[in-house]
Design an enzyme around this catalytic site. Structure first.
Site, short mmCIF file in Angstrom:
data_model
loop_
_atom_site.label_atom_id
_atom_site.label_comp_id
_atom_site.label_asym_id
_atom_site.label_seq_id
_atom_site.Cartn_x
_atom_site.Cartn_y
_atom_site.Cartn_z
N ARG A 1 1.12 -1.13 -0.18
CA ARG A 1 -0.11 -0.29 -0.07
C ARG A 1 0.90 1.10 -0.22
O ARG A 1 0.86 1.87 1.15
CB ARG A 1 -1.10 0.10 1.35
CG ARG A 1 -1.76 -0.97 1.25
CD ARG A 1 -2.84 -1.46 0.29
NE ARG A 1 -4.27 -0.41 0.53
CZ ARG A 1 -4.69 -0.38 1.52
NH1 ARG A 1 -5.18 -1.69 2.08
NH2 ARG A 1 -5.89 0.23 1.19
N ASP B 1 -12.99 -5.16 -3.81
CA ASP B 1 -13.72 -5.29 -2.72
C ASP B 1 -14.70 -6.08 -2.73
O ASP B 1 -15.06 -6.40 -1.35
CB ASP B 1 -13.91 -3.86 -1.76
CG ASP B 1 -12.70 -3.01 -2.38
OD1 ASP B 1 -12.75 -1.75 -1.69
OD2 ASP B 1 -11.45 -3.16 -1.15
C1 EPZ Z 1 -9.27 2.04 -1.81
O1 EPZ Z 1 -7.74 1.49 -0.74
C2 EPZ Z 1 -9.64 1.62 -0.68
N1 EPZ Z 1 -10.20 2.29 0.00
C3 EPZ Z 1 -9.95 0.34 -1.27
O2 EPZ Z 1 -10.61 -0.62 0.05
C4 EPZ Z 1 -9.94 -0.25 -2.27
O3 EPZ Z 1 -9.33 -1.95 -2.29
C5 EPZ Z 1 -8.53 0.63 -3.53
O4 EPZ Z 1 -9.85 1.99 -3.24
C6 EPZ Z 1 -9.08 -0.05 -4.37
O5 EPZ Z 1 -10.45 0.46 -5.05
C7 EPZ Z 1 -10.62 3.53 0.53
O6 EPZ Z 1 -11.14 4.21 -0.13
C8 EPZ Z 1 -10.32 3.69 2.14
P1 EPZ Z 1 -5.34 2.61 -4.65
P2 EPZ Z 1 -6.24 2.73 -2.12
O7 EPZ Z 1 -4.22 3.70 -4.20
O8 EPZ Z 1 -7.03 4.10 -2.32
C9 EPZ Z 1 -1.29 1.20 -5.50
C10 EPZ Z 1 -11.74 -1.61 1.59
O9 EPZ Z 1 -11.54 -3.18 1.84
N2 EPZ Z 1 -0.82 2.68 -4.98
O10 EPZ Z 1 -6.45 2.87 -5.27
O11 EPZ Z 1 -5.82 2.32 -1.01
C11 EPZ Z 1 -1.78 -0.16 -4.93
O12 EPZ Z 1 -0.85 -0.44 -3.46
C12 EPZ Z 1 -10.40 -1.43 1.12
O13 EPZ Z 1 -12.53 -0.78 2.40
C13 EPZ Z 1 0.34 2.72 -5.13
O14 EPZ Z 1 1.28 1.65 -5.82
O15 EPZ Z 1 -6.33 1.99 -3.14
C14 EPZ Z 1 -2.74 -1.03 -5.27
O16 EPZ Z 1 -2.02 -1.95 -5.73
C15 EPZ Z 1 -9.04 -2.32 1.12
N3 EPZ Z 1 0.90 3.82 -5.22
C16 EPZ Z 1 -3.21 0.14 -5.96
O17 EPZ Z 1 -2.40 0.77 -7.00
C17 EPZ Z 1 -0.12 4.57 -4.55
O18 EPZ Z 1 0.16 5.74 -4.32
C18 EPZ Z 1 -4.80 0.36 -5.89
O19 EPZ Z 1 -4.78 0.82 -4.94
C19 EPZ Z 1 -1.44 4.51 -4.15
C20 EPZ Z 1 -1.58 2.95 -4.53
#
Ligand code: EPZ
Length: 419
Positions: free
Chosen positions: A123, A308
């Protein structure tokens, strides 16, 4: 440590009301830093929301939850604002990192704990920091903290995200809301929760346009009138209960307080497995289908099938005829529920990022352990199907994101109790 005990294989039927979205409420709470007086309605009473409210009060806003009305009232009288989000609050609730954009754009500085990883992956927040730097912030990482500085304010520009990120899009949107001139964000996440955040920011007087995956934000003086906002329903909770109905509802389960248009892809996927779904204006009626068909899906950013719901769909596919495949394309380690489901009799193999599910398999109750929010609820779904008793440990994961889970399922005749 509390546990859930479920006596499975009961026929379910009844009515369920969906709560407000945790993942819409969290960024909107971060956005209240930009405002003065806000009333948020339809709030889900779940742990992550309480932690975010605690963070806002730590920063110096006056935020209070009126539990019996699912309302949060926030007053920001600008006195002694502490632009710090400490490790103790951010470590348990990663979305605390979303206050970074608001604090930086309004107060010119912020010190926010790096959220660290969690069970489903490392994350990182590199995309968040990439966007803030483009807007002119000076960013340093020291002793596990992000130290951001923008003494002369942030300056609007064009930012194209190298990959789609919900949190990075939200942080950039919050930071851009007070950046000079115009900001254009490209290759954005466009989840319904982000659209709800945009709706809220427009109530603050901002001019924001969403076109495809681009968001254009024009700086405007933030109105300090009283803002009232009804948070959107939780589409992931909806999907979870749709799958519960698809598994065990011999008679109907009616799920209301929703907008079916927002969950089109989930409905399409469930219909492909043969689940009987009737769509009404603001509710969905779901019923079990004895002959479930196998399918292959890959998790995608919205409007694709949501990561999710991946664990929950996997439980459904253990009951489908044939071999199904689920490819997890968003997170690197989101199959923790598989080993627990296998202990309950599921036939699932993992190859690279794909789970191969053979069905139908008879699930039997077992003592299992929750690992992350959505994995925990997949164990509840498996417990509803399984013969005899399932005991689920570490249910604090569930309490982070599901409001009144037991009572909602009990109202559909499930035998479930918390001990
Ligand atoms: C949001 O998390 C949600 N959380 C998550 O829900 C959800 O699974 C996720 O979006 C994907 O839809 C909230 O909204 C609070 P991302 P977020 O940034 O924002 C990578 C739940 O169960 N990434 O879209 O953290 C990351 O590692 C939670 O309610 C980077 O590499 O998700 C992942 O592989 C779990 N660098 C992908 O992108 C960054 O700076 C998507 O992550 C940010 C993310």
């Amino acid at each position: 440590m509390e546990k859930l005990i479920i006596k499975g294989n009961k026929e379910l039927s009844g009515k369920i009301s969906i709560s407000g979205s945790k993942n819409a409420t969290l960024p909107i709470l971060a956005a209240t830093i930009l405002a003065n007086q806000v009333t948020l309605k339809n709030i889900p009473l779940v742990k992550d929301i309480f932690t975010m409210v605690e963070l806002l009060n730590f920063i110096g806003l006056k935020a209070r939850i009126i539990k019996k009305k699912n309302i949060i009232k926030i007053n920001n009288n600008e006195k002694n604002i502490n632009t710090l989000a400490p490790y103790k609050l951010v470590k348990t609730m990663r979305a605390g990192v979303l206050v970074l954009g608001s604090l930086l754009t309004k107060y010119g500085k912020a010190k926010v704990s790096l959220p660290g990883g969690c069970a489903i992956g490392t994350r990182p927040v590199d995309l968040h920091l990439f966007a803030l730097k483009k807007l002119g912030a000076k960013i340093k990482i020291k002793n596990g903290y992000i130290i951001a500085d923008a003494k002369k304010g942030l300056k609007g520009c064009v930012i194209k995200f190298p990959s789609i990120s919900v949190g990075a899009t939200e942080n950039a949107l919050l930071a851009a809301s007070n950046a000079k001139g115009i900001t254009i964000l490209k290759n954005c996440a466009i989840e319904p929760e982000i659209k709800d955040l945009i709706l809220f920011l427009k109530k603050l007087g901002l001019i924001i346009n969403l076109k495809g995956r681009s968001i254009i934000i024009k700086q405007r003086k933030i109105k300090n009138s009283k803002i009232v906002h009804n948070v959107i329903f939780d589409r992931i909770e909806l999907g979870t209960y749709m799958i519960a109905g698809a598994l065990q509802a011999t008679n109907n389960i009616i799920i209301n307080k929703i907008n079916p248009k927002i969950v089109k892809s989930e409905i399409d996927i469930l219909r492909k497995t043969g689940v009987k779904i009737t769509i009404k204006k603001s509710s969905i009626v779901i019923r079990k289908n004895k002959k479930l068909k196998r399918i292959n899906i890959t998790t995608k950013p919205y409007p694709g099938f949501p990561t999710d719901l991946q664990a929950q769909l996997m439980v459904l596919l253990t009951q489908a005829n044939g071999v199904s495949k689920i490819k997890e394309d968003i997170f690197e380690n989101r199959f923790m529920h598989v080993s627990e489901l296998k202990r309950m009799g599921a036939d699932i193999e993992i190859k690279d990022k794909t789970a191969i599910i053979k069905g139908p398999t008879k699930l039997t109750g077992a003592e299992v352990m929750a690992t992350d929010l959505r994995a925990s609820v997949s164990l509840v779904l498996a417990g509803l199907v399984a013969e005899n008793k399932t005991i689920i440990n570490r249910i604090y994961h569930l309490d982070r994101g599901y409001e009144f889970l037991e009572s909602k399922l009990k109202s559909c005749k499930a035998e479930i109790k918390r001990v």
